[in-house]
Design an enzyme around this catalytic site. Structure first.
Site, PDB file in Angstrom:
ATOM      1  N   LYS A 260     -11.109 -12.344 -16.367  1.00 53.48           N
ATOM      2  CA  LYS A 260     -11.380 -12.558 -17.794  1.00 53.48           C
ATOM      3  C   LYS A 260     -10.873 -13.924 -18.295  1.00 53.48           C
ATOM      4  O   LYS A 260     -11.587 -14.635 -19.006  1.00 53.48           O
ATOM      5  CB  LYS A 260     -10.711 -11.430 -18.595  1.00 53.48           C
TER       6      LYS A 260
ATOM      7  N   GLU B 170       4.234 -10.973  -6.226  1.00 51.36           N
ATOM      8  CA  GLU B 170       3.181 -11.148  -7.230  1.00 51.36           C
ATOM      9  C   GLU B 170       3.545 -10.618  -8.611  1.00 51.36           C
ATOM     10  O   GLU B 170       2.859 -10.914  -9.579  1.00 51.36           O
ATOM     11  CB  GLU B 170       1.869 -10.490  -6.750  1.00 51.36           C
TER      12      GLU B 170
ATOM     13  N   CYS C 143       5.273  -6.070   1.679  1.00 49.65           N
ATOM     14  CA  CYS C 143       5.642  -4.658   1.636  1.00 49.65           C
ATOM     15  C   CYS C 143       4.967  -3.883   2.771  1.00 49.65           C
ATOM     16  O   CYS C 143       5.268  -4.108   3.925  1.00 49.65           O
ATOM     17  CB  CYS C 143       5.340  -4.099   0.244  1.00 49.65           C
ATOM     18  N   TYR C 144       4.000  -3.020   2.476  1.00 46.70           N
ATOM     19  CA  TYR C 144       3.283  -2.339   3.562  1.00 46.70           C
ATOM     20  C   TYR C 144       2.689  -3.371   4.520  1.00 46.70           C
ATOM     21  O   TYR C 144       2.684  -3.183   5.741  1.00 46.70           O
ATOM     22  CB  TYR C 144       2.159  -1.454   2.984  1.00 46.70           C
TER      23      TYR C 144
ATOM     24  N   GLY D  68       0.837  -1.201   0.000  1.00 48.76           N
ATOM     25  CA  GLY D  68       0.000   0.000   0.000  1.00 48.76           C
ATOM     26  C   GLY D  68       0.861   1.236   0.000  1.00 48.76           C
ATOM     27  O   GLY D  68       2.047   1.171   0.343  1.00 48.76           O
TER      28      GLY D  68
ATOM     29  N   GLY E 222     -22.701 -10.815 -28.204  1.00 45.37           N
ATOM     30  CA  GLY E 222     -21.836 -11.612 -29.072  1.00 45.37           C
ATOM     31  C   GLY E 222     -20.425 -11.673 -28.529  1.00 45.37           C
ATOM     32  O   GLY E 222     -19.592 -12.416 -29.011  1.00 45.37           O
ATOM     33  N   GLY E 223     -20.143 -10.881 -27.473  1.00 40.93           N
ATOM     34  CA  GLY E 223     -18.833 -10.922 -26.832  1.00 40.93           C
ATOM     35  C   GLY E 223     -18.741 -12.127 -25.895  1.00 40.93           C
ATOM     36  O   GLY E 223     -19.746 -12.787 -25.625  1.00 40.93           O
ATOM     37  N   VAL E 224     -17.532 -12.366 -25.398  1.00 50.26           N
ATOM     38  CA  VAL E 224     -17.311 -13.581 -24.614  1.00 50.26           C
ATOM     39  C   VAL E 224     -18.094 -13.567 -23.290  1.00 50.26           C
ATOM     40  O   VAL E 224     -18.737 -14.552 -22.939  1.00 50.26           O
ATOM     41  CB  VAL E 224     -15.794 -13.782 -24.339  1.00 50.26           C
ATOM     42  N   ASP E 225     -18.075 -12.434 -22.566  1.00 54.96           N
ATOM     43  CA  ASP E 225     -18.672 -12.431 -21.225  1.00 54.96           C
ATOM     44  C   ASP E 225     -20.166 -12.708 -21.253  1.00 54.96           C
ATOM     45  O   ASP E 225     -20.663 -13.575 -20.535  1.00 54.96           O
ATOM     46  CB  ASP E 225     -18.418 -11.087 -20.521  1.00 54.96           C
ATOM     47  N   SER E 226     -20.891 -11.939 -22.068  1.00 55.61           N
ATOM     48  CA  SER E 226     -22.344 -12.138 -22.060  1.00 55.61           C
ATOM     49  C   SER E 226     -22.699 -13.512 -22.634  1.00 55.61           C
ATOM     50  O   SER E 226     -23.671 -14.137 -22.211  1.00 55.61           O
ATOM     51  CB  SER E 226     -23.069 -11.012 -22.813  1.00 55.61           C
ATOM     52  N   SER E 227     -21.894 -14.014 -23.565  1.00 58.06           N
ATOM     53  CA  SER E 227     -22.171 -15.332 -24.145  1.00 58.06           C
ATOM     54  C   SER E 227     -21.980 -16.438 -23.120  1.00 58.06           C
ATOM     55  O   SER E 227     -22.806 -17.339 -22.998  1.00 58.06           O
ATOM     56  CB  SER E 227     -21.250 -15.613 -25.329  1.00 58.06           C
TER      57      SER E 227
ATOM     58  N   HIS F  26       7.701  -7.598  -3.595  1.00 58.49           N
ATOM     59  CA  HIS F  26       6.404  -7.993  -4.168  1.00 58.49           C
ATOM     60  C   HIS F  26       6.543  -9.319  -4.919  1.00 58.49           C
ATOM     61  O   HIS F  26       6.974  -9.328  -6.068  1.00 58.49           O
ATOM     62  CB  HIS F  26       5.903  -6.905  -5.130  1.00 58.49           C
TER      63      HIS F  26
END
Ligand code: XMP
Length: 519
Positions: free
Chosen positions: A375, A178, A85-86, A58, A230-235, A176
């Site tokens: 995603k 990550e 870290c923090y 942070g 027609g995009g991936v998420d809503s499909s 870090h």
């Protein structure tokens, strides 16, 4: 409350890279959630029932009066804690150590940690070459470790780079783990979660089964409507919900007349014919193109499309009898409440529009089965649901569609030319095996006509720009380095095959300073 999966809690102290911690853990099939420190009370901890806790980094200084703190109960729950870290500094401070600012020990960027004599289980696999590269970003440093802690690694600027109280399973690192610049960071997380007893039960197959159960429990015998783009998420959301409740789902696909070549047909075939999902194909292109006539300002275009989209969706939704629920493809990054220290409003570059933004005021209850996913996990779930790779790997396409790839005034003629040119460009990219290397590629038709010569005749036609970028998240991007041969061949094909275009340019602007779309 009992939870189905082992859960890890990440307490966020506002680091820019907190989300990466979650990514690394999800890669290890560990279920985790990020919550801002202000929200993590004793009661929250008890309800969440974490099997382990991570304190993020942070921007604040623990030496400052009133700086963020974790709840005291975190230290008495008997679960392993990793402070970063923090998070390391706050752990030391809370447990009786000392943190100081300055004294020339700030470290930013690459650093090397060397081990001490003692061995630590979470460092298994480290120090094969004597020292390990890590990524540091700290101004303060720990000057005295808390009672019970021992040192396991040091760096020139951080004599207490790695410390632990093994009996309580408290681990604290100044760097870090990550980020990619700490090459063995993923190994450290793996060791930590294994030690904490995680079994790696967060698999897509298990997630799918759970999600289906949850949808059934939430919806009962109610009816759900879902906006498809027609995009991936809503499909993926639609197909998952369909697996759960079948005919109790109706999808609405609003065709605003600004789609690419054959796109509407592909979406309808895929959902109605292949998946047997009830689908309303709302062909409202006349309405949208009519409203956009004479509009050339990009923000006016975006707002006009966004508003009409909602109106149209509501009109169709009202006709679906008994609809009680609205499905949204909301993802985890949209849900994480970020820790805001500055609190200032950020500048609007573009007014975004997508099907995820349908209003809650429609009076429908929300079904959001992707709320816990990133995603790439949505893509993995899509594969689990049998969606073809060619569909899952599709480049993103913006909600306002071709309108923002047609700078200036839109006309049906220009849209038709644009569709054809775009199809040739994508065909070229696929033929050369480049589609999956490129994050997004498209053609923009420019609002200028240029003089050319074809055969023995003069032409006076539109110019177009090809755009292809590499990116990780669309926030920054670089142009794709096609070969000259590829560009030459593509330009020749477009000019020969697409009537109305006689000049082709390649856009080599990065983002920033440019944006990916032209408007
Ligand atoms: P820009 O042009 O801002 O685009 O660099 C970044 C990414 O966002 C997409 N984009 C949108 N997506 N609704 C969307 O769903 C929108 O209104 C919208 N505008 C831009 C763009 O295609 C790129 O992937």
């Amino acid at each position: 409350m009992t939870h189905t999966h082992d859960r890890l809690l990440i307490i966020d102290f506002g680091s820019q890279v907190t989300q990466l911690i979650a990514r690394r853990l999800r890669e290890l099939s560990v279920y985790c959630e990020i919550h801002p420190y202000q929200k993590v009370t004793d009661a929250f901890l008890a309800e969440f029932a974490p099997k382990a806790i991570i304190f993020s980094g942070g921007p604040d200084s623990v030496t400052r009066e009133g700086s963020p703190r974790p709840p005291k109960a975190a230290f008495t729950m008997g679960v392993p804690i990793l402070g970063i870290c923090y998070g390391q500094q706050v752990m030391m401070q809370e447990l009786g150590g000392l943190v100081e600012s300055g004294h020339g020990t700030a470290e930013f960027g690459r650093a090397f940690v060397t081990p001490t004599e003692s061995k630590l289980s979470i460092l298994e696999g480290w120090f094969a070459e004597g020292r390990e590269q890590v990524w540091m970003s700290h101004g303060d440093h720990v000057s005295r470790i808390a009672p019970g802690f021992e040192v396991y690694g040091t760096s020139p600027g951080a004599p207490f780079a790695i410390t632990a109280d093994v009996s309580r399973h408290f681990y604290a690192v100044q760097f870090h783990p990550e980020v990619h610049h700490t090459p063995k960071g993923a190994k450290l997380y793996e060791n930590f979660v294994r030690l904490a007893g995680f079994t790696g039960d967060w698999t897509m197959g298990a997630y799918k089964d759970d999600a289906i159960e949850k949808i059934r429990a939430q919806v009962g015998d109610g009816h759900v409507i879902c906006g498809l783009s027609g995009g991936v998420d809503s499909s993926v959301a639609a197909i998952l919900i369909h697996e759960a409740i079948g005919d109790q789902l109706t999808c609405v696909f609003v065709d605003h007349g600004l789609l690419r070549q054959n796109e509407a047909e592909q979406v309808v075939t895929m959902f109605r014919d292949n998946y047997n999902i009830k689908l309303i194909h709302a062909d409202e292109s006349e309405l949208f193109l009519g409203a956009l006539e004479g509009v050339s300002d990009p923000e006016v275009k975006r707002k006009t499309i966004g508003k009409l989209f909602i109106d149209v969706f509501q009109k169709y939704a009202n006709e679906i009898e008994g609809a009680e629920f609205l499905a949204q493809g909301t993802l985890y990054p949209d849900v994480i409440e970020s820790v805001s220290f500055s609190g200032g409003p950020s500048v609007t570059i573009k007014s975004h529009h997508n099907v995820g933004g349908l209003p809650e005021k429609m009076g429908l209850k929300l079904v959001e089965p992707l709320r816990e996913l990133f995603k790439d996990e949505v893509r993995a779930l899509g594969r689990e649901l049998g969606l073809p790779d060619s569909f899952i790997g599709r480049h993103p396409f913006p909600g306002p569609g071709l309108a923002i790839r047609c700078p200036g005034e839109i006309s049906r003629e220009k849209l038709e030319i644009l569709r054809k040119a775009d199809a040739v460009f994508i065909d070229q990219i696929r033929k050369h095996g480049l589609y999956d290397e490129i994050w997004q590629a498209f053609v923009a038709i420019l609002p200028v006509r240029t003089v050319g010569v074809m055969g023995d005749g003069r032409t006076y036609d539109y110019a177009c720009a090809l755009r292809a970028v590499t990116s990780v998240d669309g926030m920054t991007a670089d142009y794709y380095p096609f070969t000259h041969e590829f560009l030459g061949e593509t330009a020749t094909r477009i000019i020969n095959e697409v009537k109305g275009i006689n000049r082709c340019t390649y856009d080599i602007t990065s983002k920033p300073p440019g944006t990916i779309e032209w408007e």
